[in-house]
Motif scaffolding. Sequence first.
Motif, short mmCIF file in Angstrom:
data_model
loop_
_atom_site.label_atom_id
_atom_site.label_comp_id
_atom_site.label_asym_id
_atom_site.label_seq_id
_atom_site.Cartn_x
_atom_site.Cartn_y
_atom_site.Cartn_z
N SER A 159 0.85 -1.19 0.00
CA SER A 159 0.00 0.00 0.00
C SER A 159 0.89 1.24 0.00
CB SER A 159 -0.93 0.01 1.21
OG SER A 159 -0.18 0.02 2.41
N GLY A 160 0.28 2.38 -0.26
CA GLY A 160 1.01 3.64 -0.17
C GLY A 160 1.41 4.27 -1.49
N ASP A 165 11.24 6.94 -11.67
CA ASP A 165 10.85 6.03 -10.60
C ASP A 165 9.44 5.47 -10.82
OD1 ASP A 165 12.47 8.25 -8.30
OD2 ASP A 165 13.23 6.32 -9.04
N THR A 166 8.75 5.98 -11.82
CA THR A 166 7.40 5.50 -12.11
C THR A 166 7.42 4.02 -12.44
OG1 THR A 166 6.64 7.65 -12.88
CG2 THR A 166 5.47 5.72 -13.69
N ALA A 167 6.64 3.24 -11.70
CA ALA A 167 6.61 1.79 -11.88
C ALA A 167 5.58 1.19 -10.95
CB ALA A 167 7.98 1.19 -11.58
N LEU A 168 5.34 -0.09 -11.16
CA LEU A 168 4.57 -0.89 -10.22
C LEU A 168 5.58 -1.47 -9.22
CD1 LEU A 168 1.73 -1.97 -9.56
CD2 LEU A 168 2.26 -3.93 -11.02
N ASP A 176 15.18 -11.73 -8.45
CA ASP A 176 13.81 -12.06 -8.03
C ASP A 176 13.66 -13.55 -7.70
OD1 ASP A 176 12.32 -11.67 -11.36
OD2 ASP A 176 13.90 -12.98 -10.61
N TYR A 177 14.51 -14.41 -8.24
CA TYR A 177 14.38 -15.84 -7.94
C TYR A 177 14.80 -16.18 -6.51
CZ TYR A 177 19.41 -15.96 -9.13
OH TYR A 177 20.74 -15.72 -9.19
N GLU A 178 15.37 -15.21 -5.82
CA GLU A 178 15.77 -15.42 -4.42
C GLU A 178 14.62 -15.19 -3.45
OE1 GLU A 178 19.47 -12.81 -5.24
OE2 GLU A 178 20.18 -14.26 -3.73
N TYR A 179 13.47 -14.82 -3.98
CA TYR A 179 12.29 -14.57 -3.16
C TYR A 179 11.19 -15.55 -3.55
CZ TYR A 179 14.78 -10.26 -2.08
OH TYR A 179 15.72 -9.35 -1.67
N ASP A 180 10.48 -16.07 -2.57
CA ASP A 180 9.46 -17.06 -2.88
C ASP A 180 8.04 -16.60 -2.59
OD1 ASP A 180 9.92 -19.22 0.08
OD2 ASP A 180 9.51 -17.09 -0.13
N ALA A 181 7.88 -15.37 -2.19
CA ALA A 181 6.54 -14.83 -1.99
C ALA A 181 6.52 -13.39 -2.49
CB ALA A 181 6.15 -14.89 -0.51
N TRP A 182 5.41 -13.04 -3.14
CA TRP A 182 5.31 -11.72 -3.77
C TRP A 182 3.94 -11.12 -3.51
CZ3 TRP A 182 9.25 -9.41 -6.59
CH2 TRP A 182 10.37 -10.22 -6.83
N GLY A 183 3.92 -9.79 -3.41
CA GLY A 183 2.66 -9.09 -3.35
C GLY A 183 2.15 -8.78 -4.74
N GLN A 184 1.00 -8.11 -4.80
CA GLN A 184 0.37 -7.79 -6.08
C GLN A 184 0.88 -6.48 -6.66
OE1 GLN A 184 -1.87 -9.82 -7.82
NE2 GLN A 184 -0.98 -11.21 -6.31
N GLY A 185 1.54 -5.69 -5.84
CA GLY A 185 2.11 -4.44 -6.34
C GLY A 185 1.27 -3.22 -6.02
N THR A 186 1.94 -2.08 -5.95
CA THR A 186 1.28 -0.79 -5.78
C THR A 186 1.91 0.18 -6.76
OG1 THR A 186 0.63 0.90 -4.16
CG2 THR A 186 2.82 -0.03 -3.90
#
Length: 122
Positions: A7-8, A90-93, A106-116
């Motif tokens: 969020s944010g 800096d504009t991005a999801l 990114d393969y070092e992480y196994d859980a992800w949010g949906q993005g803001t």
Amino acid sequence: QVQLVESGGGLVQAGASLRLSCAASGRTFRNYAMGWFRQAPGKEREFVAGISWNAGNTYYDDSVKGRFTISRDNAQNTAYLQMSSLKPEDTALYYCAQGRRPGVHDYEYDAWGQGTQVTVSS
């Protein structure tokens, strides 16, 4: 199951600040590193910042070093990304991610949010 909720995000002018939050649930937050990534339209997802489980180590991409600060509150199961001096590039999801170590891939992480979405106007 693991859930990460960002969020944010929002639309701001260049030079402004925003703080992103990532609320985590589903497993013991303090056992995991956290990271922030971003993806702009037409570009690949890229590493922004990472923080170790106890906040003892933080890492930043060169493009945000000195402007962004990653932090975490293990009591609140929440990670943050404080962004200052925002630029149109800096504009991005923006995504938060959770993994065993605060790697830059990114393969070092196994859980992800949906993005803001963060949009910075010039």
